[in-house]
Scaffold this active site. Structure first.
Site, PDB file in Angstrom:
ATOM      1  N   SER A  46      33.315  26.534  57.187  1.00 17.87           N
ATOM      2  CA  SER A  46      34.611  26.771  56.536  1.00 17.87           C
ATOM      3  C   SER A  46      35.650  25.979  57.309  1.00 17.87           C
ATOM      4  CB  SER A  46      35.016  28.250  56.610  1.00 17.87           C
ATOM      5  OG  SER A  46      34.099  29.061  55.935  1.00 17.87           O
TER       6      SER A  46
ATOM      7  N   GLU B 151      43.847  23.537  64.328  1.00 11.71           N
ATOM      8  CA  GLU B 151      42.893  23.888  63.281  1.00 11.71           C
ATOM      9  C   GLU B 151      42.872  22.765  62.244  1.00 11.71           C
ATOM     10  OE1 GLU B 151      40.497  26.190  62.294  1.00 11.71           O
ATOM     11  OE2 GLU B 151      40.432  24.759  60.621  1.00 11.71           O
TER      12      GLU B 151
ATOM     13  N   ASN C 194      29.242  31.032  68.170  1.00  9.95           N
ATOM     14  CA  ASN C 194      27.857  31.499  68.178  1.00  9.95           C
ATOM     15  C   ASN C 194      26.937  30.520  68.894  1.00  9.95           C
ATOM     16  OD1 ASN C 194      28.816  33.629  66.639  1.00  9.95           O
ATOM     17  ND2 ASN C 194      28.385  32.583  64.708  1.00  9.95           N
TER      18      ASN C 194
ATOM     19  N   ALA D 214      30.349  42.561  59.526  1.00 13.68           N
ATOM     20  CA  ALA D 214      29.402  43.434  60.218  1.00 13.68           C
ATOM     21  C   ALA D 214      29.395  43.074  61.710  1.00 13.68           C
ATOM     22  CB  ALA D 214      28.002  43.278  59.637  1.00 13.68           C
TER      23      ALA D 214
ATOM     24  N   HIS E  31      24.662  32.317  60.403  1.00 17.51           N
ATOM     25  CA  HIS E  31      24.685  32.659  61.828  1.00 17.51           C
ATOM     26  C   HIS E  31      23.911  31.589  62.600  1.00 17.51           C
ATOM     27  CE1 HIS E  31      24.675  37.112  60.282  1.00 17.51           C
ATOM     28  NE2 HIS E  31      25.867  36.545  60.123  1.00 17.51           N
TER      29      HIS E  31
ATOM     30  N   THR F 293      28.875  37.568  65.590  1.00 18.83           N
ATOM     31  CA  THR F 293      30.282  37.299  65.921  1.00 18.83           C
ATOM     32  C   THR F 293      30.814  38.226  67.010  1.00 18.83           C
ATOM     33  OG1 THR F 293      30.534  36.597  63.642  1.00 18.83           O
ATOM     34  CG2 THR F 293      32.555  36.899  64.904  1.00 18.83           C
TER      35      THR F 293
ATOM     36  N   THR G  66      31.568  39.118  56.046  1.00 21.02           N
ATOM     37  CA  THR G  66      31.255  40.499  55.663  1.00 21.02           C
ATOM     38  C   THR G  66      31.715  41.475  56.728  1.00 21.02           C
ATOM     39  OG1 THR G  66      29.312  39.573  54.589  1.00 21.02           O
ATOM     40  CG2 THR G  66      29.347  41.947  54.803  1.00 21.02           C
TER      41      THR G  66
HETATM   42  P1  FAD Z   1      34.532  29.659  62.698  1.00 21.89           P
HETATM   43  O1  FAD Z   1      34.967  30.976  62.178  1.00 21.89           O
HETATM   44  O2  FAD Z   1      33.547  28.898  61.920  1.00 21.89           O
HETATM   45  O3  FAD Z   1      35.831  28.782  62.917  1.00 21.89           O
HETATM   46  C1  FAD Z   1      35.759  27.476  63.426  1.00 21.89           C
HETATM   47  C2  FAD Z   1      37.022  26.740  63.018  1.00 21.89           C
HETATM   48  O4  FAD Z   1      37.111  25.536  63.801  1.00 21.89           O
HETATM   49  C3  FAD Z   1      37.019  26.303  61.551  1.00 21.89           C
HETATM   50  O5  FAD Z   1      38.156  26.810  60.907  1.00 21.89           O
HETATM   51  C4  FAD Z   1      37.047  24.768  61.629  1.00 21.89           C
HETATM   52  O6  FAD Z   1      37.823  24.184  60.604  1.00 21.89           O
HETATM   53  C5  FAD Z   1      37.664  24.523  62.987  1.00 21.89           C
HETATM   54  N1  FAD Z   1      37.293  23.210  63.559  1.00 21.89           N
HETATM   55  C6  FAD Z   1      36.039  22.700  63.699  1.00 21.89           C
HETATM   56  N2  FAD Z   1      36.088  21.490  64.287  1.00 21.89           N
HETATM   57  C7  FAD Z   1      37.409  21.219  64.509  1.00 21.89           C
HETATM   58  C8  FAD Z   1      38.103  20.108  65.077  1.00 21.89           C
HETATM   59  N3  FAD Z   1      37.431  19.047  65.562  1.00 21.89           N
HETATM   60  N4  FAD Z   1      39.450  20.162  65.140  1.00 21.89           N
HETATM   61  C9  FAD Z   1      40.136  21.244  64.675  1.00 21.89           C
HETATM   62  N5  FAD Z   1      39.525  22.312  64.113  1.00 21.89           N
HETATM   63  C10 FAD Z   1      38.174  22.306  64.045  1.00 21.89           C
HETATM   64  N6  FAD Z   1      29.247  37.120  61.080  1.00 21.89           N
HETATM   65  C11 FAD Z   1      29.035  38.361  61.542  1.00 21.89           C
HETATM   66  O7  FAD Z   1      28.923  38.553  62.752  1.00 21.89           O
HETATM   67  N7  FAD Z   1      28.964  39.416  60.685  1.00 21.89           N
HETATM   68  C12 FAD Z   1      29.026  39.264  59.346  1.00 21.89           C
HETATM   69  O8  FAD Z   1      28.953  40.244  58.602  1.00 21.89           O
HETATM   70  C13 FAD Z   1      29.202  37.962  58.829  1.00 21.89           C
HETATM   71  N8  FAD Z   1      29.264  37.754  57.500  1.00 21.89           N
HETATM   72  C14 FAD Z   1      29.569  36.517  57.029  1.00 21.89           C
HETATM   73  C15 FAD Z   1      29.725  36.362  55.655  1.00 21.89           C
HETATM   74  C16 FAD Z   1      30.171  35.144  55.143  1.00 21.89           C
HETATM   75  C17 FAD Z   1      30.327  34.973  53.654  1.00 21.89           C
HETATM   76  C18 FAD Z   1      30.474  34.076  56.037  1.00 21.89           C
HETATM   77  C19 FAD Z   1      31.008  32.776  55.499  1.00 21.89           C
HETATM   78  C20 FAD Z   1      30.278  34.222  57.402  1.00 21.89           C
HETATM   79  C21 FAD Z   1      29.814  35.430  57.918  1.00 21.89           C
HETATM   80  N9  FAD Z   1      29.614  35.648  59.275  1.00 21.89           N
HETATM   81  C22 FAD Z   1      29.347  36.898  59.748  1.00 21.89           C
HETATM   82  C23 FAD Z   1      29.756  34.557  60.258  1.00 21.89           C
HETATM   83  C24 FAD Z   1      31.101  34.644  60.968  1.00 21.89           C
HETATM   84  O9  FAD Z   1      32.139  34.490  60.066  1.00 21.89           O
HETATM   85  C25 FAD Z   1      31.113  33.593  62.072  1.00 21.89           C
HETATM   86  O10 FAD Z   1      30.112  33.970  63.002  1.00 21.89           O
HETATM   87  C26 FAD Z   1      32.433  33.510  62.818  1.00 21.89           C
HETATM   88  O11 FAD Z   1      33.507  33.243  61.958  1.00 21.89           O
HETATM   89  C27 FAD Z   1      32.326  32.392  63.861  1.00 21.89           C
HETATM   90  O12 FAD Z   1      33.536  32.282  64.534  1.00 21.89           O
HETATM   91  P2  FAD Z   1      33.968  30.941  65.269  1.00 21.89           P
HETATM   92  O13 FAD Z   1      35.326  31.159  65.805  1.00 21.89           O
HETATM   93  O14 FAD Z   1      32.936  30.551  66.247  1.00 21.89           O
HETATM   94  O15 FAD Z   1      33.917  29.801  64.164  1.00 21.89           O
END
Ligand code: FAD
Length: 519
Positions: A124, A47, A486, A137, A452, A498, A135
């Site tokens: 993030s 990470e 996503n 959801a 999203h 998500t 959130t």
């Molecule tokens: P992420 O959670 O974005 O995690 C990706 C991680 O990979 C990050 O920590 C990043 O630092 C790391 N990374 C990237 N590149 C590298 C690299 N080269 N080397 C090492 N690490 C790396 N979704 C919903 O479905 N429902 C909701 O209600 C909702 N509400 C939301 C409200 C807010 C305020 C926010 C900010 C987001 C919301 N979302 C919601 C979106 C949801 O959080 C994301 O869809 C979900 O977290 C995506 O998951 P992920 O594992 O794909 O990526």
């Protein structure tokens, strides 16, 4: 598990079975399923960001102390830390480019002349990714949102519910939830199948025995099964700069930069999962020379329309004594109830209706708000998918992490504008059904506000050049390299994505478990 690994050059293993890039909920889903279904496999998760909560990946809303919570949000904002943020979607109305707490925006490359761009596309960088800030959801996709070529989608969604700890009853003690749903149902439910009727929003949140809410982040997805797995290690502050493939184009490992020491190491792996979000997963593949034609294309964000209303008769419906009781039990929070108006192909919006304890617009000083009586309505729209909506990467410029700089090309089509106009009419109708509108008219959020982003590493049934990965999320062009998040979703969804991307991760993880076991 090794969240606080020592700061020396040898903190990484030389070789693992599976390397996972990114600790958001989709990367965490791979670690969890592999821990459950492939004991003995060595797994390293890398990470880029720091650990900001305990257990690692936990939602920052679970941190009781406001100063510590705010510090955790800042620590997640990468190069954007210190910039002004906005706490609720409704508050972005000023048109300022401001991020939500815990996220940061692109400095440049987010829009080009003559295009709409994604001005508030956000990311993030922390253990847990956006799921430490979301959130929570977790609605299921319906109609054309569903991925028709996955026969096991419902079973995968059930698994995703389990991993994310999804419930529908956490806000049952909140005031007005039933009233809101009843009033919405009266104007929405006619002719709808039961699954598409107004209902409680499934949320990745549960209430502890003492009444406190616990929001799920990646910590819940990892679960005890992963934390207790002696063959799993989480390395924070570790940026993967390259996915390595062998001469046959198969996964061979990763190159990782220790952001504490600045040194770069190679970790060999039999399978690599890239779960870096819908912008940074294609960035890392591109930086690694893995550049299938559909990479970064079909980028889609959900246009979002918001409106606020105030529940009619709130004083009469919630006598003071009952309100005090609810407040004492801790049922109220930043939002105190979420209802769902599901997407259908005929009414192509996903409705997220949140009850708030504070008004998003100023009310008169002598006009006290009954907790839960302000209703924030949001409609998310499905995008008209186009291959030219894309994130590209610069050959000659880098971002704050030294990775290829992003360039976003994004346009709303005539059909998108027509759907947004329809959503604006619909949200006023829903707001009037619930109560007295507070806003004079609906507000269309700037593109990117949904948080999203999808499509950039899309899944396909066949390798026809329009997809990047197989139905198991394995790259068509690099066996053993999997993508998660996503970006993998190939359909135009309007619902929060998500749950769906965690479901797709479950399928990919099972595929790794069986394919590596047979070698
Ligand atoms: P992420 O959670 O974005 O995690 C990706 C991680 O990979 C990050 O920590 C990043 O630092 C790391 N990374 C990237 N590149 C590298 C690299 N080269 N080397 C090492 N690490 C790396 N979704 C919903 O479905 N429902 C909701 O209600 C909702 N509400 C939301 C409200 C807010 C305020 C926010 C900010 C987001 C919301 N979302 C919601 C979106 C949801 O959080 C994301 O869809 C979900 O977290 C995506 O998951 P992920 O594992 O794909 O990526």
């Amino acid at each position: 598990m090794n969240p606080a690994a020592v700061d020396d050059a040898s903190r990484y293993p030389a070789e693992v079975d599976v390397a996972i890039v990114g600790s958001g909920p989709t990367g965490a889903a791979y670690a969890r399923i592999l821990s459950e279904e492939a004991p003995g496999f060595t797994i390293a998760m890398f990470e880029a960001g720091p650990t900001v909560s305990d257990p690692p990946g936990a939602h920052v809303k679970n941190i009781e102390d406001p100063a510590r919570r705010s510090a955790a949000q800042r620590a997640s904002e990468g190069p954007g830390a210190g910039a002004d943020t906005v706490s609720s979607p409704g508050a972005v109305k000023s048109g300022d480019r401001r991020a939500r707490p815990g996220t940061f925006l692109l400095d440049d490359g987010y829009a080009f002349p003559g295009e709409d761009g994604l001005p508030v596309a956000a990311m993030s960088t922390n253990v847990g990714g956006m799921s430490a800030h979301w959130t929570a959801a977790c609605p299921r996709p319906g109609g054309s949102e569903r991925i028709a070529f996955l026969p096991d989608l419902d079973e995968l969604l059930d698994e995703a519910d389990r991993l994310l700890g999804v419930t529908t009853d956490a806000f049952d003690g909140s005031p007005f939830g039933a009233v809101v749903r009843e009033r919405l149902a009266a104007v929405v439910d006619d002719d709808r199948a039961p699954a598409a009727r107004v209902q409680r929003m499934p949320l990745a949140v549960h209430r502890r025995a003492d009444g406190r809410l616990v929001w799920s982040g990646s910590d819940v997805v990892l679960g005890e099964a992963t934390r207790a797995n002696p063959d799993f290690e989480l390395h924070d502050e570790s940026l993967v700069t390259r996915v390595l493939v062998d001469d046959a184009g198969r996964a061979a490992g990763v190159e990782v930069r220790d952001r504490r020491s600045g040194e770069t190491h190679t970790v060999r792996a039999r399978a690599v999962v890239v779960a870096g979000d819908a912008l940074r997963t294609p960035q890392l593949l591109w930086a690694s020379g893995i550049r299938p034609p559909a990479l970064g294309r079909y980028l889609n964000d959900q246009a979002q329309v918001v409106f606020a209303s105030r529940i009619r008769d709130a004083e009469r419906l919630a006598p003071a004594a009952a309100r005090d009781q609810v407040a004492a039990a801790g049922a109220l929070s930043e939002q105190s109830g979420v209802s769902w108006v599901p997407f259908t192909d005929d009414v192509p919006f996903h409705g997220q209706i949140m009850q708030l304890d504070a008004s998003p617009v100023p009310l008169a000083d002598d006009d006290p708000v009954v907790p839960g009586s302000i209703v924030g309505l949001g409609l998310f729209c499905a995008k008209d998918l186009q291959p030219d909506d894309r994130v590209e990467f610069a050959e000659d410029a880098t971002d704050a992490y030294g990775m290829p700089a992003m360039r976003i090309h994004y346009r709303l089509t005539d059909r998108d504008h027509a759907v947004i106009d329809r959503a604006r009419e619909e949200i006023v109708r829903l707001g009037a059904a619930v109560g007295e509108p507070i806003d004079s008219r609906p507000f269309t959020m700037p593109p990117g506000a949904s948080l999203h982003y999808q499509g950039t590493t899309r899944m396909g049934e066949t390798d026809d050049g329009e997809s990047v990965c197989t139905p198991d999320s394995e790259l068509w062009s690099a066996p053993g390299v999997y993508v998660a998040g996503n970006g993998v979703i190939p359909t135009a969804t309007a619902c929060n994505p998500t749950l769906t991307s965690v479901a797709l991760a479950v399928r990919g993880a099972r595929r790794i478990a069986t394919s590596l076991a047979s070698k």
